[in-house]
Scaffold this active site. Structure first.
Site, PDB file in Angstrom:
ATOM      1  N   HIS A 171       4.119  -9.804 -14.387  1.00  0.00           N
ATOM      2  CA  HIS A 171       3.879 -10.967 -13.540  1.00  0.00           C
ATOM      3  C   HIS A 171       2.522 -10.826 -12.855  1.00  0.00           C
ATOM      4  O   HIS A 171       1.917  -9.759 -12.862  1.00  0.00           O
ATOM      5  CB  HIS A 171       4.893 -11.025 -12.389  1.00  0.00           C
ATOM      6  CG  HIS A 171       6.325 -11.025 -12.761  1.00  0.00           C
ATOM      7  ND1 HIS A 171       7.087 -12.171 -12.759  1.00  0.00           N
ATOM      8  CD2 HIS A 171       7.167 -10.016 -13.097  1.00  0.00           C
ATOM      9  CE1 HIS A 171       8.336 -11.854 -13.085  1.00  0.00           C
ATOM     10  NE2 HIS A 171       8.402 -10.562 -13.295  1.00  0.00           N
ATOM     11  N   HIS A 182       6.072 -12.941 -18.029  1.00  0.00           N
ATOM     12  CA  HIS A 182       7.073 -13.781 -17.366  1.00  0.00           C
ATOM     13  C   HIS A 182       7.148 -15.138 -18.070  1.00  0.00           C
ATOM     14  O   HIS A 182       8.229 -15.705 -18.244  1.00  0.00           O
ATOM     15  CB  HIS A 182       6.701 -13.942 -15.880  1.00  0.00           C
ATOM     16  CG  HIS A 182       7.806 -14.513 -15.044  1.00  0.00           C
ATOM     17  ND1 HIS A 182       7.605 -14.981 -13.777  1.00  0.00           N
ATOM     18  CD2 HIS A 182       9.136 -14.699 -15.308  1.00  0.00           C
ATOM     19  CE1 HIS A 182       8.767 -15.430 -13.298  1.00  0.00           C
ATOM     20  NE2 HIS A 182       9.696 -15.266 -14.198  1.00  0.00           N
ATOM     21  N   GLU A 224       4.551  -6.611 -10.903  1.00  0.00           N
ATOM     22  CA  GLU A 224       3.601  -7.618 -10.434  1.00  0.00           C
ATOM     23  C   GLU A 224       2.207  -7.017 -10.383  1.00  0.00           C
ATOM     24  O   GLU A 224       2.013  -5.899  -9.888  1.00  0.00           O
ATOM     25  CB  GLU A 224       3.965  -8.076  -9.008  1.00  0.00           C
ATOM     26  CG  GLU A 224       5.282  -8.815  -8.888  1.00  0.00           C
ATOM     27  CD  GLU A 224       5.166 -10.312  -9.173  1.00  0.00           C
ATOM     28  OE1 GLU A 224       4.044 -10.788  -9.471  1.00  0.00           O
ATOM     29  OE2 GLU A 224       6.203 -10.994  -9.084  1.00  0.00           O
ATOM     30  N   ASP A 261       2.704 -16.961 -15.685  1.00  0.00           N
ATOM     31  CA  ASP A 261       2.059 -15.672 -15.435  1.00  0.00           C
ATOM     32  C   ASP A 261       2.460 -14.632 -16.495  1.00  0.00           C
ATOM     33  O   ASP A 261       3.509 -14.779 -17.114  1.00  0.00           O
ATOM     34  CB  ASP A 261       2.396 -15.176 -14.009  1.00  0.00           C
ATOM     35  CG  ASP A 261       3.902 -14.996 -13.757  1.00  0.00           C
ATOM     36  OD1 ASP A 261       4.691 -15.846 -14.203  1.00  0.00           O
ATOM     37  OD2 ASP A 261       4.271 -14.001 -13.116  1.00  0.00           O
TER      38      ASP A 261
HETATM   39 ZN    ZN Z   1       6.287 -14.077 -12.474  1.00  0.00          ZN
END
Ligand code: ZN
Length: 174
Positions: free
Chosen positions: A34, A152, A116, A162
């Site tokens: 992400h 994602h 992330e 993303d």
């Molecule tokens: Zn995401």
């Protein structure tokens, strides 16, 4: 860099446990990539971390209002400078994927690790991020029965975009 996992946490990561997690019953078969930045495109602040810890002040920026009732987290966050934060131990599910599907299986949080990257879909990621990310992926592959590393956007098509077109998959496939 040689990373290791102890007690389901990456040794050396800054650990701040998020309440946004749940018990894991399934094998870890997926890693989901992400990106996040709050506000979008602004870096070097603690807002993503605050969001994952349910302590973001939503009055700081108009764009934060849409986040107000979200309860989200990821296992890991890699900042632009390569610093690594962990919010959820790998033996628990983080709440990163939302409504999602992989090879016919819904709710990917149950069988994935969420990572992330501090960034946006409109900009390249940093070399430091790729270095840390590729080490982490190798580590996770050695530890869990990982089948695939996915965006994602691949598991939440039409809903999420993303980490976006600037994410370079070649840098994590070695
Ligand atoms: Zn995401």
């Amino acid at each position: 860099m040689s990373l290791k996992i102890e007690n389901n946490l990456i040794v050396g990561a800054e650990v701040e446990l998020s309440p946004n997690s749940s018990e894991r019953y399934d094998d870890i078969e997926l890693v989901v990539i992400h990106c996040i930045s709050l506000p979008e495109g602004e870096y070097n602040n603690n807002y993503p971390k605050d969001l994952f810890l349910n302590r973001l002040d939503f009055s700081i920026h108009p764009s934060f209002e849409t986040l107000e009732n979200l309860k989200v987290s990821s296992h890991l966050l890699i900042n632009r400078d390569g610093t690594l934060l962990q919010f959820v131990p790998f033996d628990r599910c983080a709440w990163h994927a939302g409504q999602s599907i992989f090879e016919g299986r819904e709710d990917c949080n149950k069988f994935s690790i969420g990572i992330e990257l501090e960034g946006t879909v409109k900009e390249s990621y940093t070399d430091k991020q790729y270095l840390v990310l590729s080490d982490i992926i190798n580590l996770l592959k050695s530890k869990y029965p990982i089948k695939k590393i996915v965006a994602h956007s691949e598991i939440a098509a039409g809903r999420k975009d993303d980490p976006g077109p600037y994410f370079n998959w070649e840098k994590i496939n070695d």
